[in-house]
Design an enzyme around this catalytic site. Sequence first.
Site, PDB file in Angstrom:
ATOM      1  N   ARG A 105       0.831  -1.207   0.000  1.00  0.00           N
ATOM      2  CA  ARG A 105       0.000   0.000   0.000  1.00  0.00           C
ATOM      3  C   ARG A 105       0.865   1.257   0.000  1.00  0.00           C
ATOM      4  NH1 ARG A 105      -5.455   0.140   0.952  1.00  0.00           N
ATOM      5  NH2 ARG A 105      -6.427  -1.907   1.137  1.00  0.00           N
ATOM      6  N   TYR A 213       1.001 -13.349  -0.770  1.00  0.00           N
ATOM      7  CA  TYR A 213       1.496 -13.057  -2.113  1.00  0.00           C
ATOM      8  C   TYR A 213       2.712 -12.153  -1.996  1.00  0.00           C
ATOM      9  CZ  TYR A 213      -1.704  -9.187  -1.039  1.00  0.00           C
ATOM     10  OH  TYR A 213      -2.377  -8.158  -0.414  1.00  0.00           O
TER      11      TYR A 213
END
Length: 408
Positions: A105, A213
Amino acid sequence: MPRIAVAGAGIGGLAAALALAEVGCAVDVYERAGTLDAVGAGVQLSPNASLVLRRLGVLDELGPAAVESSEVLMRRARDGAVLARVPLGPAAAARYGAPFLSALRADLQAALLARVALRPAIALHLGRAVEGYEGSGRGVALRFADGAAAADGLVGADGIRSAVRRQMTGAGDASASTRSAFRASVPRAAADPDALVPRSNLWLGRGAHLVHYPVDGGRRVNVVAIVDEGAPTGGAETWSQPAEAAAVERRFAGWAPPARRLIAAAPDWRRWPLLDRPPLPRWSDGAVTLLGDAAHPMLPFLAQGAAQSIEDAAVLADAVARCGGDLPAAFRAYEGLRRPRTSRVQAQSAKQGRVYHLGPPASLARDIVLSTLGPARLAARVDWLYDAPAEVRRFAGTRTSAPAPTPT
């Protein structure tokens, strides 16, 4: 074109500012925080979001920090058996017109801010929270703790505790669900090689599931463990609190060794209570509208929170352009297009959570279905989500539908 104020400089607010500037608007972004610190660890950018980010130049800024996922690999928690594979990579890019990416992010926010800095039409005001507004025939008056400002329109992208939403609809903050998300970032050196493969991994267990991931150009693995708590887990004020690593490890003690090793490799954990709220009856009030979590907070089981905010930004800008700057008309058109779509994603996200967390015997039936569908049919089941709506594609300048799946 008009001058539009955006309340909130999160992913949705910054994407909205860029999209509105792209269609000729002047934009003032007002952010409560004095500095922009990214909240959360990783984010998955499905093709319906990445095609908009590409149109805005954000993918160029992200560059190699984003990782393209080759597939979604679904596994059974207790023994690690592979249940299904959903092809992504070049197949998804060709099918939907854009890649499926994962990123930190912080990297996505930095890329958005870099593009904002290149747009003279966008002004970013930190340390200024929009506390309310008053509409008039000539626009909107914004209220701050230390004064006021004027704009032709206001977009409330101020998150799950939105002051704009509260004034417009009377709806309070989203309520706590009975689930928590525990998030961590594992350095590459501490992760098994299997966890470093560029794909999205989904482990399904009774009352819990695990997603991981690679992010940061493959230098870290983002890990999210979501568990049923049995009771409401706290509100937005308890977001991102430190969590005890041993407690997370105990919750997953019966899982397959690769999952347990990845959980044990995390240097620290933070806990987010998952919040939920039914769809709002309306999003707009004249020249004021809502976007992202302010309008439609959703559970994370389809990984669409950020993606739907980015879709919002594209449709909002397209509506403003097509309505010639008539903001009340544009905001009505935007809401009319977005509410059915986001309500469906909210409902399907909640349903997916129930499916993920099934226990025997229902989980056995789920696993059989996943194992027998095959990659092509699994891919076709997400077309409605990853193949962006026509109004999103119109802004992004791409084709309007996914090709038919190849039978298996």
